[in-house]
Design an enzyme around this catalytic site. Structure first.
Site, PDB file in Angstrom:
ATOM      1  N   LYS A  46      -8.632  -5.450 -18.357  1.00 38.61           N
ATOM      2  CA  LYS A  46      -8.273  -4.393 -17.396  1.00 38.61           C
ATOM      3  C   LYS A  46      -8.152  -4.952 -15.970  1.00 38.61           C
ATOM      4  O   LYS A  46      -7.199  -4.665 -15.248  1.00 38.61           O
ATOM      5  CB  LYS A  46      -9.320  -3.268 -17.452  1.00 38.61           C
ATOM      6  CG  LYS A  46      -9.237  -2.248 -16.333  1.00 38.61           C
ATOM      7  CD  LYS A  46      -7.922  -1.490 -16.354  1.00 38.61           C
ATOM      8  CE  LYS A  46      -7.625  -0.860 -15.011  1.00 38.61           C
ATOM      9  NZ  LYS A  46      -7.630   0.542 -14.982  1.00 38.61           N
ATOM     10  N   CYS A  51      -7.196   1.424  -7.274  1.00 39.52           N
ATOM     11  CA  CYS A  51      -7.261   0.467  -8.390  1.00 39.52           C
ATOM     12  C   CYS A  51      -6.780  -0.914  -7.978  1.00 39.52           C
ATOM     13  O   CYS A  51      -7.542  -1.862  -7.926  1.00 39.52           O
ATOM     14  CB  CYS A  51      -6.401   0.976  -9.535  1.00 39.52           C
ATOM     15  SG  CYS A  51      -6.723   2.683  -9.906  1.00 39.52           S
TER      16      CYS A  51
HETATM   17  N1  SAJ Z   1       3.371  -0.933  -4.555  1.00 41.63           N
HETATM   18  C1  SAJ Z   1       4.222  -1.725  -3.801  1.00 41.63           C
HETATM   19  N2  SAJ Z   1       5.287  -2.316  -4.425  1.00 41.63           N
HETATM   20  C2  SAJ Z   1       5.554  -2.117  -5.752  1.00 41.63           C
HETATM   21  C3  SAJ Z   1       4.677  -1.324  -6.518  1.00 41.63           C
HETATM   22  C4  SAJ Z   1       3.588  -0.735  -5.888  1.00 41.63           C
HETATM   23  O1  SAJ Z   1       4.036  -1.924  -2.602  1.00 41.63           O
HETATM   24  O2  SAJ Z   1       6.553  -2.650  -6.232  1.00 41.63           O
HETATM   25  C5  SAJ Z   1       2.200  -0.296  -3.923  1.00 41.63           C
HETATM   26  C6  SAJ Z   1       2.186   1.222  -4.069  1.00 41.63           C
HETATM   27  O3  SAJ Z   1       2.974   1.838  -3.079  1.00 41.63           O
HETATM   28  C7  SAJ Z   1       0.707   1.517  -3.928  1.00 41.63           C
HETATM   29  C8  SAJ Z   1       0.050   0.326  -4.605  1.00 41.63           C
HETATM   30  O4  SAJ Z   1       1.034  -0.697  -4.631  1.00 41.63           O
HETATM   31  O5  SAJ Z   1       0.308   1.568  -2.579  1.00 41.63           O
HETATM   32  C9  SAJ Z   1      -0.467   0.589  -6.008  1.00 41.63           C
HETATM   33  O6  SAJ Z   1       0.439   1.461  -6.699  1.00 41.63           O
HETATM   34  P1  SAJ Z   1       0.884   1.227  -8.218  1.00 41.63           P
HETATM   35  O7  SAJ Z   1       1.882   2.259  -8.549  1.00 41.63           O
HETATM   36  O8  SAJ Z   1       1.245  -0.178  -8.421  1.00 41.63           O
HETATM   37  O9  SAJ Z   1      -0.470   1.414  -9.055  1.00 41.63           O
HETATM   38  P2  SAJ Z   1      -1.629   2.537  -9.120  1.00 41.63           P
HETATM   39  O10 SAJ Z   1      -2.787   2.066  -8.309  1.00 41.63           O
HETATM   40  O11 SAJ Z   1      -1.110   3.895  -8.856  1.00 41.63           O
HETATM   41  O12 SAJ Z   1      -2.017   2.439 -10.696  1.00 41.63           O
HETATM   42  C10 SAJ Z   1      -2.420   1.184 -11.236  1.00 41.63           C
HETATM   43  C11 SAJ Z   1      -1.674   0.950 -12.549  1.00 41.63           C
HETATM   44  N3  SAJ Z   1      -1.872  -0.441 -12.985  1.00 41.63           N
HETATM   45  C12 SAJ Z   1      -0.832  -1.209 -13.312  1.00 41.63           C
HETATM   46  O13 SAJ Z   1       0.325  -0.861 -13.253  1.00 41.63           O
HETATM   47  C13 SAJ Z   1      -1.167  -2.575 -13.796  1.00 41.63           C
HETATM   48  C14 SAJ Z   1      -2.186   1.930 -13.604  1.00 41.63           C
HETATM   49  O14 SAJ Z   1      -1.592   1.649 -14.865  1.00 41.63           O
HETATM   50  C15 SAJ Z   1      -3.716   1.823 -13.726  1.00 41.63           C
HETATM   51  O15 SAJ Z   1      -4.204   2.779 -14.668  1.00 41.63           O
HETATM   52  C16 SAJ Z   1      -4.293   2.151 -12.369  1.00 41.63           C
HETATM   53  O16 SAJ Z   1      -3.821   1.189 -11.435  1.00 41.63           O
HETATM   54  C17 SAJ Z   1      -5.804   2.112 -12.467  1.00 41.63           C
HETATM   55  O17 SAJ Z   1      -6.422   3.195 -12.487  1.00 41.63           O
HETATM   56  O18 SAJ Z   1      -6.382   1.032 -12.636  1.00 41.63           O
END
Ligand code: SAJ
Length: 406
Positions: A201, A255
């Site tokens: 994880k 996360c």
């Molecule tokens: N972000 C970027 N660029 C991107 C993608 C995201 O700047 O290309 C930023 C987002 O705007 C945000 C942050 O990253 O601020 C995180 O967002 P996210 O959509 O990547 O992830 P979370 O935190 O909403 O959810 C993640 C997910 N993990 C993965 O994709 C590996 C989700 O599946 C998990 O369940 C969750 O963390 C968790 O609870 O651990």
């Protein structure tokens, strides 16, 4: 009966999903206001499909309260932040939950931990706690790790369809927990040992953090030498084995911006790329601030009160503001003793930041430079409203000509 402990972004949908599938569920949370709201039928956050799930669960008899119930299976989904100085996982909330479960739990009962933890935490801390309270792990109590994987914004679909991992040091107990999740989960459920599940994880979220950090670093390099980072990533991603994520104003949420720190804290000197990625992502709000200053100078804007941050949540189409880049940027400004910047978010109607607006038109009336911080659908759909403004787009969602980007 399943007792779900912690009715936040993960625990609540999980409890509702199980109740909808016919499992008898009791939801426990120490937040009295949250419990009162749930008992009155009010949800604490919005998410597509959550209301229907809630209604179905209530019809099926789900109950909520502050107390722990006697049950055969407990699911713990409480926050696991990191300790700021040591970067190690802070297990306070899980320990509190497990300690409260022990006197209630049936003999041979199972405690399933969904919260993300650093590898070895369940064996080192939770098992130790259980045994020091006089229970024998593997006989009186079984510990299982079933880390959640759902993404805010698409939680219900992912809860139903994602593959999952279940870590158990006893195969029979692992199968029993897998059968419980199988009631609603159509994805494949992999059985492994606890430590592997813990590490897997953390690795998943760290992988995403590093990939975003790479995109953010590229944005900085391209800005320094006048190249178009978005075009470069778009073309590079045409390669069959390249998939670079998108640069942005920073990494928020509870996360991705938290879990990689567990590796830094537990494996100092080894988690080097992980640490570098965290630093790059954490530096992005400051980078956006520098861009804002450059644009203000280029456009002759003298006062930050003429600047508005459009979007406050940590990412698009959610109402969650935890570790949000916008809030980090505002904090950054305070360090520079600059104040007066304005903010608005179509998803945030409680006051979370100074000079916050609750109405888009008044917000836009009062500013000259609009900084798009979040790619909410609502912001994209209302783009025409900012066509006469100076626009800085940190998410590359704006198709207007003449906009500034990262
Ligand atoms: N972000 C970027 N660029 C991107 C993608 C995201 O700047 O290309 C930023 C987002 O705007 C945000 C942050 O990253 O601020 C995180 O967002 P996210 O959509 O990547 O992830 P979370 O935190 O909403 O959810 C993640 C997910 N993990 C993965 O994709 C590996 C989700 O599946 C998990 O369940 C969750 O963390 C968790 O609870 O651990």
């Amino acid at each position: 009966m399943v007792n779900v402990i912690g009715l936040g972004y993960i625990g609540l949908p999980t409890a509702l999903m199980m109740a909808n599938s016919g499992v008898k569920v009791y939801g426990t949370d120490k937040n009295k206001e949250l419990i009162n709201n749930l008992q009155e039928g009010n949800l604490s956050f919005s998410e597509e499909g959550l209301q229907e799930l809630f209604d179905g669960a209530v019809n099926n008899g789900i109950e909520f309260g502050e107390e722990y119930k006697r049950a055969e299976i407990y699911i713990v989904a409480v926050p696991t932040p990191y300790i700021k100085c040591s970067k190690k996982v802070d297990t306070t909330y899980i320990m509190e939950a497990v300690k409260s479960i022990l006197p209630k739990c049936e003999k041979g009962g199972v405690i399933v931990l969904e919260s993300t933890v650093s590898p070895g935490t369940i064996s080192k801390s939770i098992r130790y706690l259980v045994e020091s309270e006089g229970y024998k792990c593997g006989e009186d109590i079984h510990l299982v790790h079933a880390p959640e994987r759902i993404i805010p914004g698409n939680m219900i679909t992912e809860l139903r369809n994602n593959n999952r991992t279940i870590g158990s040091d006893n195969i029979e107990i692992g199968r029993k927990v897998r059968d419980l999740y199988k009631i609603f989960c159509k994805g494949e459920i992999f059985l492994t040992d606890i430590k592997t599940a813990e590490m897997t994880k953390v690795v998943e979220n760290t992988y995403r953090d590093i990939n975003i950090a790479f995109a953010n670093e590229l944005a900085k390099i391209c800005r320094a030498d006048n190249m178009d980072v978005y075009e470069i990533i778009r073309i590079a991603n045409q390669h069959p084995r390249v998939n670079i994520l998108s640069p942005g104003p920073g990494v928020g949420g509870h996360c991705i911006s938290v879990d990689p720190w567990f590796l830094v804290g537990d494996y100092p000197g080894l988690a080097n790329i992980v640490l570098a990625a965290r630093k790059i992502n954490d530096s992005m709000p400051e980078f956006v601030l520098e861009r804002i200053s450059e644009i203000m100078e280029a456009e002759g804007i003298r006062d930050v009160s003429q600047v508005g941050l459009y979007g406050i949540t940590y990412k698009e189409n959610v109402d969650d503001i935890r570790e949000s880049p916008t809030l980090q940027l505002v904090e950054c400004m305070k360090k520079h003793l600059a104040s007066g910047i304005k903010a608005y978010d179509p998803y945030v109607f409680r006051n979370v930041v100074e000079n916050q607006y609750y109405d888009l038109d008044s917000f836009l009336n009062d500013i000259d430079l609009v900084v798009i911080m979040v790619g909410h659908n609502e912001i994209i759909e209302n783009m025409v409203k900012i066509k006469d403004k100076i626009v800085m787009d940190t998410r590359n969602v704006c198709l207007l000509d003449g906009k500034y980007r990262l």
